[in-house]
Design an enzyme around this catalytic site. Structure first.
Site, PDB file in Angstrom:
ATOM      1  N   CYS A 279       0.819  -1.215   0.000  1.00 54.76           N
ATOM      2  CA  CYS A 279       0.000   0.000   0.000  1.00 54.76           C
ATOM      3  C   CYS A 279       0.852   1.264   0.000  1.00 54.76           C
ATOM      4  CB  CYS A 279      -0.943   0.007   1.199  1.00 54.76           C
ATOM      5  SG  CYS A 279      -0.133  -0.008   2.804  1.00 54.76           S
TER       6      CYS A 279
ATOM      7  N   GLU B 150       7.414  -1.275  11.523  1.00 57.83           N
ATOM      8  CA  GLU B 150       6.259  -2.156  11.304  1.00 57.83           C
ATOM      9  C   GLU B 150       6.746  -3.524  10.851  1.00 57.83           C
ATOM     10  OE1 GLU B 150       5.089  -3.325   8.280  1.00 57.83           O
ATOM     11  OE2 GLU B 150       6.137  -2.130   6.782  1.00 57.83           O
TER      12      GLU B 150
ATOM     13  N   GLN C 233       5.932  -9.363   3.225  1.00 56.53           N
ATOM     14  CA  GLN C 233       5.568  -8.922   1.875  1.00 56.53           C
ATOM     15  C   GLN C 233       6.736  -9.108   0.909  1.00 56.53           C
ATOM     16  OE1 GLN C 233       4.461  -5.026   3.211  1.00 56.53           O
ATOM     17  NE2 GLN C 233       2.266  -5.458   3.147  1.00 56.53           N
TER      18      GLN C 233
ATOM     19  N   GLY D 227     -13.286  -6.483   4.586  1.00 58.22           N
ATOM     20  CA  GLY D 227     -12.151  -7.300   4.181  1.00 58.22           C
ATOM     21  C   GLY D 227     -11.743  -8.231   5.309  1.00 58.22           C
TER      22      GLY D 227
ATOM     23  N   GLY E 287      -8.449  -9.886   5.100  1.00 55.28           N
ATOM     24  CA  GLY E 287      -7.034 -10.190   4.879  1.00 55.28           C
ATOM     25  C   GLY E 287      -6.172  -9.803   6.062  1.00 55.28           C
TER      26      GLY E 287
END
Length: 435
Positions: A51, A115, A121, A189, A191
Protein backbone atom coordinates in the site's frame (compact mmCIF):
# COMPACT_ATOMS: atom_id res chain seq x y z
CA UNK A 1 26.76 -6.68 -13.95
CA UNK A 2 24.79 -4.39 -11.64
CA UNK A 3 22.10 -4.39 -8.99
CA UNK A 4 19.46 -1.79 -9.75
CA UNK A 5 16.25 -0.50 -8.16
CA UNK A 6 13.46 1.82 -9.27
CA UNK A 7 11.39 2.96 -6.32
CA UNK A 8 7.98 4.62 -5.89
CA UNK A 9 7.00 5.12 -2.24
CA UNK A 10 4.90 7.23 0.11
CA UNK A 11 7.93 9.55 0.25
CA UNK A 12 8.04 10.45 -3.43
CA UNK A 13 4.71 9.44 -4.97
CA UNK A 14 1.16 10.55 -4.16
CA UNK A 15 -1.45 7.95 -3.32
CA UNK A 16 -3.41 8.52 -6.56
CA UNK A 17 -0.36 7.55 -8.63
CA UNK A 18 0.50 4.65 -6.30
CA UNK A 19 -3.01 3.30 -6.83
CA UNK A 20 -2.38 3.08 -10.57
CA UNK A 21 1.02 1.47 -9.97
CA UNK A 22 -0.40 -1.16 -7.61
CA UNK A 23 0.45 -4.77 -8.50
CA UNK A 24 -1.49 -6.62 -5.79
CA UNK A 25 -3.12 -8.62 -8.60
CA UNK A 26 -0.84 -11.54 -9.54
CA UNK A 27 -1.84 -11.53 -13.22
CA UNK A 28 -0.89 -7.86 -13.51
CA UNK A 29 2.40 -8.49 -11.71
CA UNK A 30 3.12 -11.46 -13.99
CA UNK A 31 2.51 -9.26 -17.04
CA UNK A 32 4.85 -6.59 -15.65
CA UNK A 33 7.65 -9.12 -15.13
CA UNK A 34 7.13 -10.42 -18.66
CA UNK A 35 7.38 -6.92 -20.15
CA UNK A 36 10.40 -6.04 -18.02
CA UNK A 37 12.30 -8.98 -19.50
CA UNK A 38 11.73 -7.88 -23.09
CA UNK A 39 14.93 -5.91 -22.50
CA UNK A 40 17.72 -8.49 -22.78
CA UNK A 41 19.99 -6.45 -20.50
CA UNK A 42 17.68 -7.30 -17.59
CA UNK A 43 18.71 -10.70 -16.26
CA UNK A 44 16.66 -10.94 -13.05
CA UNK A 45 13.71 -9.03 -11.58
CA UNK A 46 11.52 -8.83 -8.50
CA UNK A 47 8.50 -6.56 -7.90
CA UNK A 48 7.45 -5.57 -4.38
CA UNK A 49 4.01 -3.91 -4.30
CA UNK A 50 2.37 -2.78 -1.04
CA UNK A 51 0.00 0.00 0.00
CA UNK A 52 2.97 2.33 0.48
CA UNK A 53 5.42 1.34 -2.25
CA UNK A 54 6.21 -0.22 -5.59
CA UNK A 55 9.82 -1.36 -5.78
CA UNK A 56 11.35 -2.95 -8.88
CA UNK A 57 14.61 -4.69 -7.97
CA UNK A 58 16.78 -5.79 -10.89
CA UNK A 59 20.03 -7.50 -11.74
CA UNK A 60 21.21 -6.18 -15.11
CA UNK A 61 24.10 -6.64 -17.50
CA UNK A 62 24.22 -2.92 -18.27
CA UNK A 63 22.37 0.01 -16.67
CA UNK A 64 22.16 2.00 -19.90
CA UNK A 65 18.55 2.54 -21.03
CA UNK A 66 17.13 0.56 -18.07
CA UNK A 67 15.34 3.60 -16.61
CA UNK A 68 13.68 4.41 -19.92
CA UNK A 69 12.59 0.80 -20.45
CA UNK A 70 11.04 0.44 -16.98
CA UNK A 71 9.31 3.83 -17.06
CA UNK A 72 7.84 3.16 -20.52
CA UNK A 73 6.69 -0.29 -19.37
CA UNK A 74 4.97 1.12 -16.28
CA UNK A 75 3.41 3.92 -18.32
CA UNK A 76 2.02 1.44 -20.85
CA UNK A 77 0.74 -1.04 -18.27
CA UNK A 78 -0.60 1.39 -15.66
CA UNK A 79 -1.75 4.34 -17.74
CA UNK A 80 0.50 6.90 -16.04
CA UNK A 81 2.39 9.56 -18.00
CA UNK A 82 6.04 8.58 -18.42
CA UNK A 83 7.32 12.06 -17.52
CA UNK A 84 5.20 12.05 -14.37
CA UNK A 85 6.77 8.74 -13.34
CA UNK A 86 10.26 10.01 -14.11
CA UNK A 87 9.91 12.99 -11.77
CA UNK A 88 8.64 10.84 -8.90
CA UNK A 89 10.86 7.74 -9.03
CA UNK A 90 14.04 7.21 -7.05
CA UNK A 91 16.79 5.25 -8.80
CA UNK A 92 19.44 3.19 -6.98
CA UNK A 93 22.46 1.40 -8.43
CA UNK A 94 24.78 -1.27 -6.97
CA UNK A 95 25.57 -0.47 -3.32
CA UNK A 96 22.76 2.11 -3.29
CA UNK A 97 20.28 -0.52 -4.52
CA UNK A 98 21.41 -3.05 -1.92
CA UNK A 99 21.36 -0.47 0.89
CA UNK A 100 17.80 0.47 -0.14
CA UNK A 101 16.70 -3.19 -0.27
CA UNK A 102 18.14 -3.82 3.20
CA UNK A 103 16.48 -0.65 4.55
CA UNK A 104 13.12 -1.72 3.12
CA UNK A 105 13.42 -5.25 4.55
CA UNK A 106 14.36 -3.81 7.95
CA UNK A 107 11.29 -1.52 7.95
CA UNK A 108 13.40 1.64 8.00
CA UNK A 109 11.83 2.98 4.81
CA UNK A 110 8.25 2.18 5.87
CA UNK A 111 5.57 4.77 6.52
CA UNK A 112 5.51 3.33 10.04
CA UNK A 113 9.12 2.76 11.10
CA UNK A 114 9.48 -0.67 12.71
CA UNK A 115 6.26 -2.16 11.30
CA UNK A 116 6.43 -5.91 10.99
CA UNK A 117 4.56 -6.63 7.75
CA UNK A 118 7.16 -5.61 5.19
CA UNK A 119 9.46 -8.62 5.58
CA UNK A 120 6.57 -10.99 4.89
CA UNK A 121 5.57 -8.92 1.87
CA UNK A 122 9.14 -9.08 0.56
CA UNK A 123 9.15 -12.86 1.05
CA UNK A 124 5.96 -13.17 -0.98
CA UNK A 125 7.39 -10.95 -3.75
CA UNK A 126 10.57 -13.04 -3.85
CA UNK A 127 8.71 -16.35 -3.95
CA UNK A 128 6.49 -15.08 -6.77
CA UNK A 129 9.48 -13.93 -8.84
CA UNK A 130 11.18 -17.28 -8.21
CA UNK A 131 8.04 -19.16 -9.20
CA UNK A 132 7.86 -17.13 -12.42
CA UNK A 133 11.55 -17.88 -13.10
CA UNK A 134 12.40 -14.16 -13.09
CA UNK A 135 14.63 -14.29 -10.02
CA UNK A 136 18.03 -16.01 -10.18
CA UNK A 137 21.04 -16.49 -7.97
CA UNK A 138 22.02 -12.80 -7.81
CA UNK A 139 18.73 -11.43 -6.49
CA UNK A 140 18.34 -14.55 -4.37
CA UNK A 141 21.59 -13.77 -2.58
CA UNK A 142 20.58 -10.13 -2.14
CA UNK A 143 17.12 -10.92 -0.76
CA UNK A 144 18.38 -13.56 1.65
CA UNK A 145 21.07 -11.20 2.91
CA UNK A 146 18.30 -8.61 3.32
CA UNK A 147 16.46 -11.03 5.62
CA UNK A 148 19.67 -11.53 7.59
CA UNK A 149 20.00 -7.75 7.88
CA UNK A 150 16.37 -7.40 9.01
CA UNK A 151 16.93 -10.09 11.65
CA UNK A 152 20.01 -8.25 12.93
CA UNK A 153 18.09 -4.97 13.11
CA UNK A 154 15.24 -6.65 14.95
CA UNK A 155 17.55 -8.41 17.42
CA UNK A 156 20.03 -5.58 18.04
CA UNK A 157 17.58 -2.67 18.34
CA UNK A 158 14.19 -1.99 19.88
CA UNK A 159 12.80 -0.57 16.65
CA UNK A 160 10.14 -3.29 16.43
CA UNK A 161 9.37 -3.34 20.15
CA UNK A 162 5.59 -3.10 20.57
CA UNK A 163 5.28 -3.60 16.79
CA UNK A 164 2.96 -1.27 14.92
CA UNK A 165 1.52 -1.12 11.43
CA UNK A 166 -0.57 1.12 9.22
CA UNK A 167 -3.62 -0.61 10.71
CA UNK A 168 -2.54 0.16 14.28
CA UNK A 169 -1.83 3.78 13.34
CA UNK A 170 -5.33 4.06 11.84
CA UNK A 171 -6.89 2.67 15.02
CA UNK A 172 -4.77 5.05 17.11
CA UNK A 173 -6.13 7.93 15.04
CA UNK A 174 -9.68 6.66 15.55
CA UNK A 175 -9.09 6.60 19.32
CA UNK A 176 -8.11 10.28 19.16
CA UNK A 177 -11.39 11.13 17.44
CA UNK A 178 -13.92 8.97 19.27
CA UNK A 179 -14.23 6.75 22.34
CA UNK A 180 -14.09 3.24 20.88
CA UNK A 181 -15.13 1.40 24.04
CA UNK A 182 -18.25 -0.72 23.38
CA UNK A 183 -18.65 0.90 19.93
CA UNK A 184 -19.02 -1.36 16.89
CA UNK A 185 -16.45 -0.72 14.17
CA UNK A 186 -17.12 -2.15 10.73
CA UNK A 187 -14.08 -3.74 9.06
CA UNK A 188 -14.40 -4.46 5.34
CA UNK A 189 -12.15 -7.30 4.18
CA UNK A 190 -10.68 -10.32 5.95
CA UNK A 191 -7.03 -10.19 4.88
CA UNK A 192 -3.91 -9.52 6.91
CA UNK A 193 -4.43 -5.76 7.22
CA UNK A 194 -8.08 -6.21 8.22
CA UNK A 195 -7.09 -8.80 10.81
CA UNK A 196 -4.56 -6.39 12.32
CA UNK A 197 -7.17 -3.62 12.42
CA UNK A 198 -9.62 -5.97 14.16
CA UNK A 199 -7.07 -6.95 16.80
CA UNK A 200 -6.22 -3.34 17.59
CA UNK A 201 -9.90 -2.39 17.74
CA UNK A 202 -10.62 -5.25 20.13
CA UNK A 203 -7.66 -4.18 22.28
CA UNK A 204 -9.30 -0.75 22.41
CA UNK A 205 -12.42 -2.50 23.80
CA UNK A 206 -14.43 -1.97 20.64
CA UNK A 207 -16.57 -4.61 18.94
CA UNK A 208 -15.94 -5.47 15.30
CA UNK A 209 -18.25 -6.42 12.47
CA UNK A 210 -16.40 -7.97 9.52
CA UNK A 211 -17.90 -7.68 6.05
CA UNK A 212 -16.38 -9.91 3.39
CA UNK A 213 -17.22 -11.55 0.07
CA UNK A 214 -15.90 -14.91 1.23
CA UNK A 215 -18.07 -15.77 4.23
CA UNK A 216 -15.89 -18.74 5.21
CA UNK A 217 -12.81 -16.52 5.55
CA UNK A 218 -14.77 -14.01 7.61
CA UNK A 219 -16.13 -16.78 9.83
CA UNK A 220 -12.66 -18.23 10.42
CA UNK A 221 -11.27 -14.79 11.30
CA UNK A 222 -14.11 -14.21 13.78
CA UNK A 223 -13.44 -17.55 15.44
CA UNK A 224 -9.81 -16.54 15.89
CA UNK A 225 -10.73 -13.10 17.25
CA UNK A 226 -13.26 -14.18 19.86
CA UNK A 227 -16.74 -13.30 21.04
CA UNK A 228 -16.59 -9.55 20.33
CA UNK A 229 -16.17 -10.17 16.60
CA UNK A 230 -19.04 -10.93 14.23
CA UNK A 231 -19.36 -11.20 10.46
CA UNK A 232 -21.77 -10.66 7.60
CA UNK A 233 -21.71 -10.78 3.82
CA UNK A 234 -20.40 -7.72 2.02
CA UNK A 235 -23.83 -7.65 0.39
CA UNK A 236 -24.94 -5.94 3.62
CA UNK A 237 -22.44 -3.10 3.14
CA UNK A 238 -25.02 -0.38 2.42
CA UNK A 239 -27.05 -1.30 5.49
CA UNK A 240 -23.94 -1.26 7.69
CA UNK A 241 -22.78 2.10 6.30
CA UNK A 242 -26.02 3.68 7.43
CA UNK A 243 -26.19 1.96 10.80
CA UNK A 244 -22.69 2.41 12.28
CA UNK A 245 -20.22 5.26 12.75
CA UNK A 246 -16.71 3.81 12.38
CA UNK A 247 -15.39 2.05 9.29
CA UNK A 248 -12.07 0.49 8.30
CA UNK A 249 -11.53 -0.92 4.82
CA UNK A 250 -8.63 -3.00 3.49
CA UNK A 251 -9.62 -5.09 0.48
CA UNK A 252 -7.77 -5.89 -2.74
CA UNK A 253 -10.59 -4.47 -4.85
CA UNK A 254 -9.32 -2.68 -7.99
CA UNK A 255 -11.83 0.15 -7.45
CA UNK A 256 -13.63 1.95 -4.63
CA UNK A 257 -16.35 -0.08 -2.89
CA UNK A 258 -17.59 2.56 -0.43
CA UNK A 259 -19.01 5.47 -2.40
CA UNK A 260 -21.31 8.45 -1.87
CA UNK A 261 -24.32 6.77 -3.48
CA UNK A 262 -24.36 4.17 -0.67
CA UNK A 263 -24.61 6.79 2.07
CA UNK A 264 -27.81 8.21 3.51
CA UNK A 265 -27.79 11.54 5.32
CA UNK A 266 -27.33 11.17 9.08
CA UNK A 267 -27.33 13.60 11.98
CA UNK A 268 -24.17 12.03 13.42
CA UNK A 269 -20.58 11.90 12.18
CA UNK A 270 -19.12 8.86 10.43
CA UNK A 271 -15.41 8.07 10.41
CA UNK A 272 -13.83 6.24 7.48
CA UNK A 273 -10.30 4.81 7.58
CA UNK A 274 -9.10 3.60 4.19
CA UNK A 275 -5.97 1.46 4.65
CA UNK A 276 -6.01 -0.03 1.16
CA UNK A 277 -4.14 0.88 -2.02
CA UNK A 278 -5.87 1.19 -4.43
CA UNK A 279 -8.27 3.05 -2.16
CA UNK A 280 -11.53 1.38 -1.13
CA UNK A 281 -13.31 4.57 -0.09
CA UNK A 282 -14.44 7.33 -2.44
CA UNK A 283 -16.59 9.46 -0.17
CA UNK A 284 -16.76 13.25 -0.25
CA UNK A 285 -15.30 14.42 3.04
CA UNK A 286 -17.28 16.92 5.10
CA UNK A 287 -18.10 17.60 8.76
CA UNK A 288 -20.34 14.52 8.89
CA UNK A 289 -18.13 12.19 6.85
CA UNK A 290 -14.52 12.25 8.07
CA UNK A 291 -12.22 10.30 5.75
CA UNK A 292 -8.63 9.21 6.33
CA UNK A 293 -6.51 7.44 3.70
CA UNK A 294 -3.03 5.98 4.19
CA UNK A 295 -1.24 9.24 3.45
CA UNK A 296 -3.44 11.16 5.92
CA UNK A 297 -1.92 9.33 8.88
CA UNK A 298 1.39 11.24 8.68
CA UNK A 299 0.89 13.06 12.01
CA UNK A 300 0.65 9.81 13.98
CA UNK A 301 3.54 8.43 11.95
CA UNK A 302 5.72 11.44 12.85
CA UNK A 303 5.10 10.79 16.54
CA UNK A 304 6.13 7.18 16.00
CA UNK A 305 9.28 8.30 14.17
CA UNK A 306 10.29 10.65 17.00
CA UNK A 307 9.94 7.87 19.56
CA UNK A 308 12.03 5.49 17.45
CA UNK A 309 14.55 7.94 16.01
CA UNK A 310 17.50 6.81 18.15
CA UNK A 311 16.80 3.15 17.41
CA UNK A 312 16.52 3.99 13.69
CA UNK A 313 20.01 5.55 13.76
CA UNK A 314 21.41 2.33 15.23
CA UNK A 315 19.48 0.32 12.64
CA UNK A 316 20.84 2.39 9.73
CA UNK A 317 24.35 1.75 11.01
CA UNK A 318 23.62 -1.99 10.89
CA UNK A 319 22.26 -1.65 7.33
CA UNK A 320 25.41 0.19 6.24
CA UNK A 321 27.64 -2.48 7.76
CA UNK A 322 25.60 -5.29 6.23
CA UNK A 323 25.71 -3.62 2.80
CA UNK A 324 29.52 -3.59 2.92
CA UNK A 325 29.57 -7.18 4.18
CA UNK A 326 27.33 -8.26 1.31
CA UNK A 327 29.69 -6.95 -1.36
CA UNK A 328 32.68 -8.43 0.46
CA UNK A 329 30.78 -11.72 0.49
CA UNK A 330 30.19 -11.47 -3.27
CA UNK A 331 33.85 -10.63 -3.85
CA UNK A 332 34.93 -13.73 -1.97
CA UNK A 333 32.53 -15.84 -4.00
CA UNK A 334 34.34 -14.59 -7.13
CA UNK A 335 37.91 -14.42 -5.77
CA UNK A 336 38.32 -17.81 -4.09
CA UNK A 337 37.28 -19.87 -7.14
CA UNK A 338 39.64 -17.78 -9.29
CA UNK A 339 42.59 -18.54 -6.99
CA UNK A 340 41.63 -22.22 -7.06
CA UNK A 341 41.32 -22.20 -10.86
CA UNK A 342 44.74 -20.56 -11.24
CA UNK A 343 46.37 -23.26 -9.14
CA UNK A 344 44.51 -26.08 -10.88
CA UNK A 345 45.47 -24.74 -14.31
CA UNK A 346 49.11 -24.37 -13.28
CA UNK A 347 49.07 -27.89 -11.84
CA UNK A 348 47.60 -29.37 -15.03
CA UNK A 349 50.23 -27.63 -17.18
CA UNK A 350 53.00 -28.83 -14.86
CA UNK A 351 51.76 -32.44 -15.05
CA UNK A 352 51.52 -32.28 -18.82
CA UNK A 353 55.00 -30.81 -19.29
CA UNK A 354 56.54 -33.24 -16.80
CA UNK A 355 55.08 -36.20 -18.67
CA UNK A 356 56.40 -34.83 -21.97
CA UNK A 357 59.88 -34.51 -20.46
CA UNK A 358 59.78 -38.16 -19.34
CA UNK A 359 58.38 -39.38 -22.67
CA UNK A 360 61.17 -37.62 -24.59
CA UNK A 361 63.86 -38.94 -22.29
CA UNK A 362 64.81 -35.54 -20.84
CA UNK A 363 64.01 -36.87 -17.38
CA UNK A 364 64.24 -40.34 -15.88
CA UNK A 365 60.98 -41.86 -14.70
CA UNK A 366 62.64 -42.68 -11.38
CA UNK A 367 63.04 -38.94 -10.78
CA UNK A 368 59.36 -38.23 -11.41
CA UNK A 369 58.35 -37.63 -7.77
CA UNK A 370 61.34 -35.39 -7.01
CA UNK A 371 60.67 -33.36 -10.15
CA UNK A 372 56.96 -33.17 -9.29
CA UNK A 373 57.76 -31.79 -5.81
CA UNK A 374 60.17 -29.24 -7.27
CA UNK A 375 57.65 -28.04 -9.85
CA UNK A 376 54.95 -27.74 -7.16
CA UNK A 377 57.29 -25.65 -4.99
CA UNK A 378 58.09 -23.37 -7.94
CA UNK A 379 54.38 -23.10 -8.80
CA UNK A 380 53.40 -22.26 -5.21
CA UNK A 381 56.14 -19.66 -4.95
CA UNK A 382 55.10 -18.08 -8.25
CA UNK A 383 51.38 -17.98 -7.37
CA UNK A 384 51.81 -16.92 -3.75
CA UNK A 385 51.75 -13.14 -4.28
CA UNK A 386 48.97 -13.18 -6.91
CA UNK A 387 46.84 -15.33 -4.55
CA UNK A 388 47.47 -13.09 -1.54
CA UNK A 389 46.82 -9.89 -3.49
CA UNK A 390 43.61 -11.25 -5.02
CA UNK A 391 42.30 -12.05 -1.54
CA UNK A 392 43.28 -8.55 -0.37
CA UNK A 393 41.27 -7.05 -3.23
CA UNK A 394 38.12 -8.80 -2.02
CA UNK A 395 35.49 -6.18 -1.26
CA UNK A 396 37.31 -3.28 -2.96
CA UNK A 397 36.21 -1.21 -5.95
CA UNK A 398 38.97 -2.72 -8.14
CA UNK A 399 37.97 -6.30 -7.39
CA UNK A 400 35.69 -6.95 -10.38
CA UNK A 401 38.02 -5.27 -12.88
CA UNK A 402 41.06 -7.26 -11.72
CA UNK A 403 39.14 -10.56 -11.63
CA UNK A 404 37.79 -10.02 -15.15
CA UNK A 405 41.28 -9.11 -16.38
CA UNK A 406 42.77 -12.23 -14.76
CA UNK A 407 40.10 -14.44 -16.32
CA UNK A 408 40.81 -12.91 -19.72
CA UNK A 409 44.62 -13.13 -19.46
CA UNK A 410 44.63 -16.73 -18.21
CA UNK A 411 41.57 -17.81 -20.25
CA UNK A 412 39.65 -18.95 -17.17
CA UNK A 413 35.91 -19.61 -17.38
CA UNK A 414 33.54 -18.20 -14.76
CA UNK A 415 32.36 -21.43 -13.20
CA UNK A 416 31.24 -19.82 -9.95
CA UNK A 417 27.56 -19.68 -10.92
CA UNK A 418 27.28 -23.10 -12.51
CA UNK A 419 25.15 -25.66 -10.72
CA UNK A 420 24.01 -23.24 -8.00
CA UNK A 421 20.78 -24.28 -6.31
CA UNK A 422 18.52 -21.24 -5.93
CA UNK A 423 16.55 -22.98 -3.21
CA UNK A 424 19.66 -23.57 -1.12
CA UNK A 425 20.95 -20.10 -0.43
CA UNK A 426 23.20 -18.66 2.26
CA UNK A 427 20.24 -17.43 4.32
CA UNK A 428 17.25 -19.73 4.04
CA UNK A 429 13.83 -18.10 4.13
CA UNK A 430 12.39 -20.82 6.30
CA UNK A 431 14.91 -20.07 9.02
CA UNK A 432 13.75 -16.48 9.17
CA UNK A 433 9.99 -16.96 9.17
CA UNK A 434 9.61 -14.91 12.31
CA UNK A 435 10.97 -11.71 10.73
Amino acid sequence: MHYYCISFTHKNTDIATREKLSFSNEDKKRELLKLIHTNNKILESLVLSTCNRVEIFLFVGDVESINEHILKTLSLLCGVDRENLSTKADFYEDSGAIHHLFSVASSLDSLVIGETQIAGQLKDAYKFALQEQRCGVHLTRAVHYAFKCAANVRNQTEISKNPISVASVAVAKAKELVNLENKTAVVVGAGEMSELACKHLLNAKAKVLILNRDIQNAQKLCEDLGENASYESIANLKEALNQYEIFFSATNAPHAIITNDLLEEKDYSRYFFDIAVPRDIDVKANEKNIVYAVDDLEEVVRKNLTLREHQAQIAYSIVGTMTNEFFQHLSKLATLPLVKQLRLQADEIAKEQLQKAIDKGYLKHSNHEEARKLIRQVMNAFLHHPSVNLKKLSGTMQNDSVINAMRYVFDLKNENMEGLNLYKCEFNLENNHEI
